[in-house]
Design a protein around this motif. Structure first.
Motif, short mmCIF file in Angstrom:
data_model
loop_
_atom_site.label_atom_id
_atom_site.label_comp_id
_atom_site.label_asym_id
_atom_site.label_seq_id
_atom_site.Cartn_x
_atom_site.Cartn_y
_atom_site.Cartn_z
N UNK A 192 0.86 -1.18 0.00
CA UNK A 192 0.00 0.00 0.00
C UNK A 192 0.90 1.22 0.00
N UNK A 193 0.42 2.33 -0.56
CA UNK A 193 1.26 3.53 -0.62
C UNK A 193 1.77 3.95 0.75
N UNK A 194 3.05 4.24 0.82
CA UNK A 194 3.63 4.72 2.07
C UNK A 194 4.09 3.63 3.01
N UNK A 195 3.88 2.37 2.63
CA UNK A 195 4.30 1.25 3.48
C UNK A 195 5.21 0.31 2.70
N UNK A 199 -6.83 -4.39 1.49
CA UNK A 199 -6.74 -3.55 0.30
C UNK A 199 -5.29 -3.21 0.01
N UNK A 200 -4.83 -3.54 -1.21
CA UNK A 200 -3.43 -3.34 -1.57
C UNK A 200 -3.23 -3.74 -3.02
N UNK A 201 -2.06 -3.41 -3.54
CA UNK A 201 -1.61 -3.98 -4.81
C UNK A 201 -0.91 -5.30 -4.47
N UNK A 202 -1.31 -6.35 -5.13
CA UNK A 202 -0.76 -7.67 -4.86
C UNK A 202 0.18 -8.08 -5.99
N UNK A 203 1.34 -8.60 -5.59
CA UNK A 203 2.38 -9.00 -6.54
C UNK A 203 2.75 -10.46 -6.33
N UNK A 204 3.00 -11.16 -7.43
CA UNK A 204 3.62 -12.46 -7.28
C UNK A 204 5.11 -12.31 -7.56
N UNK A 205 5.88 -13.20 -6.98
CA UNK A 205 7.32 -13.10 -7.09
C UNK A 205 7.96 -14.48 -7.12
N UNK A 206 9.10 -14.53 -7.77
CA UNK A 206 9.85 -15.77 -7.91
C UNK A 206 11.24 -15.56 -7.35
N UNK A 207 11.68 -16.50 -6.55
CA UNK A 207 12.98 -16.40 -5.91
C UNK A 207 14.08 -17.11 -6.68
N UNK A 208 15.25 -17.17 -6.10
CA UNK A 208 16.41 -17.80 -6.75
C UNK A 208 16.30 -19.32 -6.76
N UNK A 209 17.14 -20.01 -7.53
CA UNK A 209 17.06 -21.48 -7.63
C UNK A 209 17.75 -22.20 -6.49
N UNK A 210 17.66 -21.65 -5.29
CA UNK A 210 18.21 -22.34 -4.13
C UNK A 210 17.30 -22.06 -2.95
#
Length: 127
Positions: free
Chosen positions: A40-43, A90-101
């Motif tokens: 969320x904005x500001x956080x 309430x927020x913008x939701x993101x998916x993320x992928x980490x490193x191969x370890x």
């Protein structure tokens, strides 16, 4: 290289449900960790749920019992089922992928550990 695209966000009333999806171009199966974050904005960006290749799952305390993270068998899609939504979700939701370890279960929800990010999908929960 992995490209991620989130979908499924929208506006719902408090107590409602949404299912977010994250489609990956490039096989995220090589990654050990994938996860959902929100901002969320500001956080600071907050870890919501993470899952590793061994199937170990972590949730933020604020969403335990309400949100469920899952992957499809091909490891090209990631999902977040969100139930009993609250205005504070309430927020913008993101998916993320980490490193191969293995970054370790205790680091599942740390944004700095993740390498690839989608552009986000907005979730708005009205009271």
């Amino acid at each position: 290289q992995v490209q991620l695209a989130e979908s499924g966000g929208g506006s719902v009333q408090s107590g409602g449900s949404l299912r977010l999806s994250c489609a990956a171009v490039g096989n995220i199966g090589d990654s050990y960790n994938v996860g959902w974050f929100r901002e969320v904005p500001g956080k600071r960006r907050e870890g919501v749920a993470g899952i590793d290749r061994a199937g170990r799952i972590s949730y933020a305390d604020s969403v335990k019992g309400r949100f469920t993270i899952s992957q499809d068998s091909t490891k090209t899609s990631l999902y977040l089922q969100m139930n009993s939504l609250k205005p504070e979700d309430t927020a913008m939701y993101y998916c993320a992928v980490g490193p191969p370890y293995n970054i370790g279960v205790h680091r599942h929800l740390l944004a700095d550990e993740y390498k690839y990010w989608g552009r986000g999908t907005l979730v708005t929960v009205a009271s």
